[in-house]
Design a protein around this motif. Structure first.
Motif, PDB file in Angstrom:
ATOM      1  N   ALA A  92      26.161  -3.591 -12.916  1.00  0.00           N
ATOM      2  CA  ALA A  92      27.206  -3.091 -12.016  1.00  0.00           C
ATOM      3  C   ALA A  92      28.515  -3.853 -12.228  1.00  0.00           C
ATOM      4  O   ALA A  92      29.588  -3.248 -12.325  1.00  0.00           O
ATOM      5  N   LEU A  93      28.427  -5.179 -12.320  1.00  0.00           N
ATOM      6  CA  LEU A  93      29.637  -5.981 -12.557  1.00  0.00           C
ATOM      7  C   LEU A  93      30.279  -5.648 -13.899  1.00  0.00           C
ATOM      8  O   LEU A  93      31.506  -5.573 -14.011  1.00  0.00           O
ATOM      9  N   ALA A  94      29.457  -5.443 -14.927  1.00  0.00           N
ATOM     10  CA  ALA A  94      29.987  -5.102 -16.250  1.00  0.00           C
ATOM     11  C   ALA A  94      30.747  -3.775 -16.204  1.00  0.00           C
ATOM     12  O   ALA A  94      31.842  -3.651 -16.785  1.00  0.00           O
ATOM     13  N   LEU A  95      30.199  -2.791 -15.490  1.00  0.00           N
ATOM     14  CA  LEU A  95      30.892  -1.508 -15.366  1.00  0.00           C
ATOM     15  C   LEU A  95      32.182  -1.635 -14.565  1.00  0.00           C
ATOM     16  O   LEU A  95      33.190  -1.002 -14.890  1.00  0.00           O
ATOM     17  N   ILE A  96      32.161  -2.454 -13.520  1.00  0.00           N
ATOM     18  CA  ILE A  96      33.366  -2.674 -12.709  1.00  0.00           C
ATOM     19  C   ILE A  96      34.461  -3.300 -13.561  1.00  0.00           C
ATOM     20  O   ILE A  96      35.621  -2.859 -13.535  1.00  0.00           O
ATOM     21  N   VAL A  97      34.101  -4.324 -14.323  1.00  0.00           N
ATOM     22  CA  VAL A  97      35.090  -4.984 -15.198  1.00  0.00           C
ATOM     23  C   VAL A  97      35.596  -4.003 -16.253  1.00  0.00           C
ATOM     24  O   VAL A  97      36.807  -3.938 -16.519  1.00  0.00           O
ATOM     25  N   LEU A  98      34.703  -3.232 -16.855  1.00  0.00           N
ATOM     26  CA  LEU A  98      35.105  -2.255 -17.870  1.00  0.00           C
ATOM     27  C   LEU A  98      36.048  -1.205 -17.286  1.00  0.00           C
ATOM     28  O   LEU A  98      37.060  -0.849 -17.907  1.00  0.00           O
ATOM     29  N   ALA A  99      35.747  -0.709 -16.085  1.00  0.00           N
ATOM     30  CA  ALA A  99      36.623   0.274 -15.433  1.00  0.00           C
ATOM     31  C   ALA A  99      38.010  -0.308 -15.196  1.00  0.00           C
ATOM     32  O   ALA A  99      39.028   0.341 -15.464  1.00  0.00           O
ATOM     33  N   GLU A 100      38.049  -1.540 -14.718  1.00  0.00           N
ATOM     34  CA  GLU A 100      39.343  -2.178 -14.442  1.00  0.00           C
ATOM     35  C   GLU A 100      40.112  -2.467 -15.728  1.00  0.00           C
ATOM     36  O   GLU A 100      41.330  -2.266 -15.793  1.00  0.00           O
ATOM     37  N   LEU A 101      39.413  -2.922 -16.762  1.00  0.00           N
ATOM     38  CA  LEU A 101      40.075  -3.164 -18.053  1.00  0.00           C
ATOM     39  C   LEU A 101      40.669  -1.880 -18.620  1.00  0.00           C
ATOM     40  O   LEU A 101      41.817  -1.874 -19.081  1.00  0.00           O
ATOM     41  N   CYS A 102      39.895  -0.805 -18.604  1.00  0.00           N
ATOM     42  CA  CYS A 102      40.415   0.473 -19.099  1.00  0.00           C
ATOM     43  C   CYS A 102      41.617   0.925 -18.278  1.00  0.00           C
ATOM     44  O   CYS A 102      42.611   1.410 -18.824  1.00  0.00           O
ATOM     45  N   HIS A 103      41.530   0.753 -16.979  1.00  0.00           N
ATOM     46  CA  HIS A 103      42.630   1.137 -16.086  1.00  0.00           C
ATOM     47  C   HIS A 103      43.910   0.384 -16.453  1.00  0.00           C
ATOM     48  O   HIS A 103      44.983   0.989 -16.546  1.00  0.00           O
ATOM     49  N   MET A 104      43.791  -0.897 -16.687  1.00  0.00           N
ATOM     50  CA  MET A 104      44.978  -1.700 -16.990  1.00  0.00           C
ATOM     51  C   MET A 104      45.458  -1.478 -18.433  1.00  0.00           C
ATOM     52  O   MET A 104      46.663  -1.455 -18.681  1.00  0.00           O
ATOM     53  N   LEU A 105      44.539  -1.324 -19.372  1.00  0.00           N
ATOM     54  CA  LEU A 105      44.936  -1.151 -20.773  1.00  0.00           C
ATOM     55  C   LEU A 105      45.585   0.203 -21.029  1.00  0.00           C
ATOM     56  O   LEU A 105      46.560   0.286 -21.797  1.00  0.00           O
ATOM     57  N   VAL A 106      45.077   1.252 -20.420  1.00  0.00           N
ATOM     58  CA  VAL A 106      45.675   2.581 -20.599  1.00  0.00           C
ATOM     59  C   VAL A 106      46.999   2.657 -19.842  1.00  0.00           C
ATOM     60  O   VAL A 106      47.932   3.305 -20.280  1.00  0.00           O
ATOM     61  N   GLY A 107      47.077   1.950 -18.740  1.00  0.00           N
ATOM     62  CA  GLY A 107      48.302   1.927 -17.939  1.00  0.00           C
ATOM     63  C   GLY A 107      48.036   2.495 -16.569  1.00  0.00           C
ATOM     64  O   GLY A 107      47.724   3.683 -16.447  1.00  0.00           O
TER      65      GLY A 107
END
Length: 189
Positions: A92-107
């Motif tokens: 769950a934590l890995a998915l949360i971090v991945l979602a946030e990283l994608c959100h910030m990297l895409v903009g």
């Protein structure tokens, strides 16, 4: 950049969390009736989770908006004694971090960022069943200890394979995407 939340935004966030929490829980409860349903509940869970996620991410598009609801959900579940196996909460934590990283990297201001991050974040409740697929002997032993019948555990054993796991993830992504698009229309994004 952090902006102060208005009372309306706070109320909206609390309402979105309540909807997220209750609907995800409602998708899990019938799992005790059918092993196949339990193995595949994340498909429906992703659908109901994507709406509140889309609402929160469209309201506050900055850092943390992709992680807020699923992280709060994980904390509450842990406090209730759920998500006890390490793979569950680490996944769950890995998915949360991945979602946030994608959100910030895409903009965070881009709609594509919300579309990608919502689908990933909607998968977070699925981590509760990952041990069935990835640590099957441990999961089945825990299920038997919790009082599940031998027939139910045997059926879970039948569904706990990588093929079903892959199918569950793909179908969950499809239903989350569908729900996110519906939510876009409702929110007039």
């Amino acid at each position: 950049m952090f902006t102060k939340w208005t009372k309306k935004e706070i109320l909206t966030f609390v309402l979105c969390f309540a909807v997220f929490f209750v609907l995800v829980l409602a998708t899990q409860l019938p799992g005790y009736l059918s092993p196949l349903y339990w193995a595949m509940f994340p498909v429906l869970s992703a659908f109901v989770a994507a709406g509140p996620l889309t609402c929160v991410m469209s309201m506050k598009r900055g850092f943390g908006s992709a992680a807020a609801l699923p992280l709060l959900w994980l904390i509450v579940y842990k406090l209730f004694g759920e998500m006890g196996m390490t793979l569950m909460w680490v996944g769950a934590l890995a998915l949360i971090v991945l979602a946030e990283l994608c959100h910030m990297l895409v903009g965070p201001e881009k709609l594509a960022s919300i579309r990608i991050s919502v689908v990933i974040a909607a998968l977070v409740p699925s981590a509760a069943i990952w041990p069935l697929y990835l640590q099957k002997p441990v999961f089945l032993a825990a299920a038997a200890e919790e009082g599940m019948s031998a027939a139910y555990v045997a059926s879970l054993d039948k569904y706990g394979n990588i093929g079903i796991f892959a199918l569950m993830i793909v179908l969950s992504c499809v239903t989350a995407t569908l729900s996110e698009r519906i939510s876009e229309k409702i929110l007039k994004m």
